[in-house]
Design an enzyme around this catalytic site. Structure first.
Site, mmCIF file in Angstrom:
data_model
loop_
_atom_site.group_PDB
_atom_site.id
_atom_site.type_symbol
_atom_site.label_atom_id
_atom_site.label_comp_id
_atom_site.label_asym_id
_atom_site.label_seq_id
_atom_site.Cartn_x
_atom_site.Cartn_y
_atom_site.Cartn_z
ATOM 1 N N CYS A 2 0.846 -1.207 0.000
ATOM 2 C CA CYS A 2 0.000 0.000 0.000
ATOM 3 C C CYS A 2 0.878 1.252 0.000
ATOM 4 O O CYS A 2 2.052 1.211 0.349
ATOM 5 C CB CYS A 2 -0.873 0.023 1.253
ATOM 6 S SG CYS A 2 -1.924 -1.418 1.391
ATOM 7 N N ARG A 27 4.202 1.202 -6.896
ATOM 8 C CA ARG A 27 4.208 0.139 -5.876
ATOM 9 C C ARG A 27 3.152 -0.912 -6.183
ATOM 10 O O ARG A 27 3.128 -1.976 -5.564
ATOM 11 C CB ARG A 27 3.962 0.744 -4.497
ATOM 12 C CG ARG A 27 5.019 1.693 -4.011
ATOM 13 C CD ARG A 27 4.521 2.595 -2.888
ATOM 14 N NE ARG A 27 4.337 1.894 -1.653
ATOM 15 C CZ ARG A 27 5.282 1.763 -0.713
ATOM 16 N NH1 ARG A 27 6.462 2.269 -0.929
ATOM 17 N NH2 ARG A 27 5.058 1.132 0.411
ATOM 18 N N TRP A 76 -3.135 -2.226 -1.615
ATOM 19 C CA TRP A 76 -2.696 -3.509 -2.180
ATOM 20 C C TRP A 76 -3.382 -4.557 -1.307
ATOM 21 O O TRP A 76 -2.919 -4.837 -0.194
ATOM 22 C CB TRP A 76 -1.179 -3.611 -2.097
ATOM 23 C CG TRP A 76 -0.607 -4.852 -2.710
ATOM 24 C CD1 TRP A 76 -0.582 -6.109 -2.157
ATOM 25 C CD2 TRP A 76 0.013 -4.999 -3.992
ATOM 26 N NE1 TRP A 76 0.019 -7.009 -3.001
ATOM 27 C CE2 TRP A 76 0.402 -6.363 -4.133
ATOM 28 C CE3 TRP A 76 0.281 -4.137 -5.018
ATOM 29 C CZ2 TRP A 76 1.045 -6.840 -5.271
ATOM 30 C CZ3 TRP A 76 0.924 -4.616 -6.151
ATOM 31 C CH2 TRP A 76 1.296 -5.935 -6.284
ATOM 32 N N ASN A 102 -0.890 0.779 6.065
ATOM 33 C CA ASN A 102 -0.109 -0.159 5.255
ATOM 34 C C ASN A 102 0.431 -1.209 6.220
ATOM 35 O O ASN A 102 1.109 -0.874 7.175
ATOM 36 C CB ASN A 102 1.048 0.563 4.549
ATOM 37 C CG ASN A 102 1.901 -0.404 3.737
ATOM 38 O OD1 ASN A 102 1.456 -1.496 3.398
ATOM 39 N ND2 ASN A 102 3.131 -0.006 3.429
ATOM 40 N N GLY A 103 0.087 -2.470 5.992
ATOM 41 C CA GLY A 103 0.561 -3.541 6.873
ATOM 42 C C GLY A 103 -0.559 -4.540 7.132
ATOM 43 O O GLY A 103 -1.569 -4.564 6.433
ATOM 44 N N GLU A 482 17.040 -22.438 -11.951
ATOM 45 C CA GLU A 482 16.732 -21.024 -11.659
ATOM 46 C C GLU A 482 18.018 -20.220 -11.543
ATOM 47 O O GLU A 482 18.101 -19.099 -12.041
ATOM 48 C CB GLU A 482 15.894 -20.932 -10.378
ATOM 49 C CG GLU A 482 15.641 -19.523 -9.888
ATOM 50 C CD GLU A 482 14.916 -18.617 -10.889
ATOM 51 O OE1 GLU A 482 14.393 -19.124 -11.901
ATOM 52 O OE2 GLU A 482 14.915 -17.397 -10.653
ATOM 53 N N LYS A 486 18.864 -16.914 -13.829
ATOM 54 C CA LYS A 486 19.217 -15.615 -13.248
ATOM 55 C C LYS A 486 20.509 -15.100 -13.869
ATOM 56 O O LYS A 486 20.620 -13.954 -14.271
ATOM 57 C CB LYS A 486 19.387 -15.730 -11.721
ATOM 58 C CG LYS A 486 18.129 -15.842 -10.945
ATOM 59 C CD LYS A 486 17.382 -14.535 -10.771
ATOM 60 C CE LYS A 486 16.275 -14.269 -11.751
ATOM 61 N NZ LYS A 486 15.243 -15.204 -12.002
ATOM 62 N N GLU A 489 20.241 -14.315 -17.842
ATOM 63 C CA GLU A 489 19.334 -13.239 -18.304
ATOM 64 C C GLU A 489 19.854 -11.845 -17.933
ATOM 65 O O GLU A 489 19.454 -10.863 -18.540
ATOM 66 C CB GLU A 489 17.919 -13.439 -17.778
ATOM 67 C CG GLU A 489 17.721 -13.221 -16.295
ATOM 68 C CD GLU A 489 16.234 -13.286 -15.914
ATOM 69 O OE1 GLU A 489 15.390 -12.794 -16.666
ATOM 70 O OE2 GLU A 489 15.936 -13.853 -14.863
ATOM 71 N N HIS A 505 26.050 -38.428 -18.315
ATOM 72 C CA HIS A 505 25.383 -38.788 -19.580
ATOM 73 C C HIS A 505 25.612 -37.719 -20.645
ATOM 74 O O HIS A 505 24.782 -37.523 -21.518
ATOM 75 C CB HIS A 505 23.881 -38.995 -19.322
ATOM 76 C CG HIS A 505 23.613 -40.039 -18.312
ATOM 77 N ND1 HIS A 505 23.789 -41.388 -18.551
ATOM 78 C CD2 HIS A 505 23.263 -39.961 -16.995
ATOM 79 C CE1 HIS A 505 23.513 -42.084 -17.472
ATOM 80 N NE2 HIS A 505 23.183 -41.245 -16.513
ATOM 81 N N LYS A 604 9.523 -7.314 -18.629
ATOM 82 C CA LYS A 604 9.119 -7.816 -17.309
ATOM 83 C C LYS A 604 7.940 -8.775 -17.439
ATOM 84 O O LYS A 604 7.825 -9.715 -16.685
ATOM 85 C CB LYS A 604 8.740 -6.649 -16.395
ATOM 86 C CG LYS A 604 8.392 -7.067 -14.970
ATOM 87 C CD LYS A 604 9.543 -7.802 -14.289
ATOM 88 C CE LYS A 604 9.133 -8.356 -12.953
ATOM 89 N NZ LYS A 604 10.142 -9.298 -12.401
HETATM 90 C C1 AGP Z 1 12.522 -14.427 -14.649
HETATM 91 O O1 AGP Z 1 13.596 -13.757 -14.000
HETATM 92 C C2 AGP Z 1 12.190 -13.823 -15.987
HETATM 93 N N1 AGP Z 1 11.922 -12.429 -15.871
HETATM 94 C C3 AGP Z 1 11.099 -14.589 -16.726
HETATM 95 O O2 AGP Z 1 11.533 -15.908 -16.915
HETATM 96 C C4 AGP Z 1 9.723 -14.651 -16.037
HETATM 97 O O3 AGP Z 1 9.805 -15.469 -14.897
HETATM 98 C C5 AGP Z 1 8.716 -15.256 -17.010
HETATM 99 O O4 AGP Z 1 8.604 -14.383 -18.126
HETATM 100 C C6 AGP Z 1 7.318 -15.471 -16.396
HETATM 101 O O5 AGP Z 1 6.789 -14.247 -16.028
HETATM 102 P P1 AGP Z 1 5.433 -14.267 -15.139
HETATM 103 O O6 AGP Z 1 5.779 -14.895 -13.833
HETATM 104 O O7 AGP Z 1 5.031 -12.827 -15.006
HETATM 105 O O8 AGP Z 1 4.398 -15.075 -15.875
#
Ligand code: AGP
Length: 609
Positions: A2, A27, A76, A102-103, A482, A486, A489, A505, A604
């Site tokens: 919030c 936010r 939020w 907020n909280g 993962e 990270k 990317e 393998h 994003k």
């Molecule tokens: C993760 O760091 C990336 N930005 C990307 O793989 C992301 O997780 C993927 O595009 C899924 O996004 P979403 O969770 O908004 O669906």
């Protein structure tokens, strides 16, 4: 999270409250509102679901009076879905006091019941509404005292803005666990959730500390402890710009969001594990329906997909239900075998990923119930699903997902516990032990973050490698994937996550002194096997960065670099190993001069196929 703004001064409060509130939109929120006191001390409140422009349109036609003091809020949702009624400000039932919050007030239900017995009428589903009613119940002419008496009753976290008809030129603020800053102006003073909201009006600020109350008039700001002791305020001068202000001193949003994870996980646990009892508000499926589930299908992309892979281990281990995890882009074109006995979990931070939206629609078309695990409230996926489990991680601005990922992991553990409870597949003692270990995770994450500079040194020492392999076994095989995502990317270094047992393998052909290999090997039933893999890599001159349990005396000879994480239940270890993996990727990318928050070619949210 919030957003809060408050104003007291010689200017008309309403436009200031709205303009400043807009600077907190980043936010993330689902509704907004404003409350103020006019010349005759009438308390006027206007609030609306949706964007701030909805609120502006609502009040556009009215000729609202000039006001010297007021509060505004972006909500939020945590308790009670987004609606006009649940939006803030909230007032007491006699409409004398208004607050923005907020909280999370953890004991709001018992407070609400007690107030109802005294005749208080409640109109919203929120926890926040108990606060103005409590203040009103204590008020006997001294607003600060009534606020202090109220705070003494509250359990949980709060940042508060408070106004009262009886004190038209006063604004009170208080905080514990949620940020709040006081702005010092010329014949006007402000409060805000963070600096960007008021930076165009003043650069002189007081960062309220936990346990402090601020009493503002247009010419004065006084600080007190919750106990009533006067405190001398420390006034800082803000030197940075607005975008920098939103980073709150961090060089990148990604690093800020990495550091927000303990609080995000603590907030999730306080919301979803009340007195150690599961509270999956929004799940939308009664136990009798969950009992008929024969299979769980997870559909997601990228990091959310990796969270789903960890979720598979959690749900299968705890509930003994078979779990399939598929990338959304594959699921939607493979004529999937799902039906009314399949529970589909669609995981998406943004709730707008085109492939995951399409996969969820495909599953529903085949008769499956779809539960969305989302971070953005009111997103498309959240609106289309049969049930919605919000992670409430706050807006995630860095393209590389960090706090949303660990929040998704946490949600999977909670869903796994819920399914285990419904199916009685877990002994009460085991369930109790898991829950007590889950509750320790936020403090264990804080311990790991204290180790940041050690991880930065390891990242710097390995940032020259042109290729990375990430290896893990069992529940940390997805952690390896993962970690690789990270790194690649945000640093653009080729990196691959692999099940360590698969090394012989094929991938072991890659190993030589020009390769860095991150080996995820906390204490677990596969520890010895993973240690053998590490020895095989070192025998071929591979450079091993190990992530292991603190106090592990055997791992040393198998690694060139060691990052330790505190001990936890092995099934929960992905929650902890995620942090060093995120920091390794972050520091290597920074060392390479990459744009950490907006990496090339990435968005994003991938809202197209
Ligand atoms: C993760 O760091 C990336 N930005 C990307 O793989 C992301 O997780 C993927 O595009 C899924 O996004 P979403 O969770 O908004 O669906």
């Amino acid at each position: 999270m919030c957003g809060i703004v408050g104003y007291v001064g010689n200017k008309d409060a309403l436009p200031i409250l709205l303009e400043s509130l807009k600077k907190l939109e980043y936010r993330g929120y689902d509704s907004s509102g404003v409350g103020f006191l006019d010349h005759d001390s009438h308390l006027i409140v206007r609030k609306s679901k949706g964007k701030i422009r909805n609120l502006e349109e609502m009040i556009q036609g009215e000729h609202l009076p000039f006001a010297h003091a007021g509060i505004s809020h972006t909500r939020w949702a945590t308790h009670g879905f987004p609606s006009d009624c649940n939006a803030h400000p909230h007032t007491d039932s006699k409409h004398h006091i208004a607050i923005v919050h907020n909280g999370i007030i953890e004991n709001y239900q018992e407070l609400k019941n007690a107030l109802k017995k005294k005749g208080c009428k409640f109109i919203s589903e929120t926890d926040s509404e108990v606060i103005p009613n409590l203040i009103a119940s204590f008020y006997k002419g001294d607003l600060l005292l009534a606020v202090r008496q109220t705070i003494a009753k509250l359990k949980g976290t709060f940042a508060l803005g408070i106004i009262s008809r009886e004190h038209p030129d006063m604004l009170i603020a208080a905080r514990v666990g949620s940020p709040l800053v006081v702005g010092i102006g010329e014949a006007e003073n402000f409060i805000a959730s963070d600096v960007p909201a008021i930076l165009d009006r003043t650069r002189r600020v007081i960062y309220l500390k936990d346990g402090q109350i601020a009493v503002l008039t247009k010419t004065q700001v006084e600080l007190f402890t919750f106990g009533g002791k006067k405190v001398t305020p420390k006034i800082d001068t803000v030197s940075f710009n607005v975008v920098a202000a939103r980073k709150e001193g961090y060089p990148y949003f990604m690093l800020k969001e990495i550091h927000e994870q303990p609080d995000v996980l603590a907030q999730m646990l306080s919301l979803r594990l009340k007195n150690k009892r599961l509270a999956l508000e929004g799940l939308g499926l009664p136990d009798k329906v969950l009992k008929q589930v024969r299979k769980v299908m997870v559909v997601a992309c990228g990091t959310a997909y990796h969270a789903g892979l960890v979720g598979k281990y959690a749900i299968e281990n705890l509930s003994r239900l078979p779990v399939e995890v598929t990338t959304s882009s594959e699921f939607r074109y493979c004529n999937p075998i799902v039906d009314k006995h399949t529970l589909v979990l669609a995981v998406s931070q943004s709730g707008e990923t085109a492939d995951t939206l399409a996969a969820a629609r495909e599953a529903r078309a085949k008769g499956s119930r779809v539960i969305a695990i989302c971070n953005v409230v009111g997103s498309s996926l959240a609106r289309e699903a049969d049930g919605i489990l919000y992670t409430y991680a706050g807006q995630e601005i860095g393209v590389a997902s960090t706090k949303a990922y660990t929040a998704q992991l946490m949600m999977f553990y909670l869903v796994a516990l819920k399914l285990a409870q419904v199916r009685r597949s877990l002994a009460p003692r085991e369930s109790k032990d898991l829950i007590s270990q889950l509750l320790r995770i936020p403090s264990l994450c804080r311990e790991i973050l204290k180790n940041m500079h050690h991880i930065q040194k390891i990242a710097d020492a390995n940032s020259h490698f042109g290729c990375f392999l990430f290896l893990g076994r069992h529940v940390n095989f997805p952690s390896a994937m993962e970690g690789a995502l990270k790194l690649k990317e945000i640093s653009y270094i080729p990196a691959e996550g692999y099940a360590a047992g698969e090394m012989k393998h094929g991938p072991i052909a890659l190993i030589d002194e020009y390769r860095a290999v991150v080996c995820i090997n906390p204490q677990s039933h596969v520890y010895e096997k993973m240690s053998s893999n590490m020895q095989e890599i070192r025998a071929r001159r591979g450079n091993v960065i190990a992530i292991a349990t603190r106090g592990d005396r055997k791992i040393g000879p198998n690694a060139d670099f060691l990052i330790e994480v505190p001990r936890t239940h092995e099934l929960l270890s992905p929650l902890l190993v995620a942090l060093p993996l995120q920091m390794l990727a972050y520091f290597i990318a920074v060392k390479r001069g990459c744009d950490v928050d907006q990496p090339r070619n990435l968005a994003k949210s991938v809202t197209v196929e």
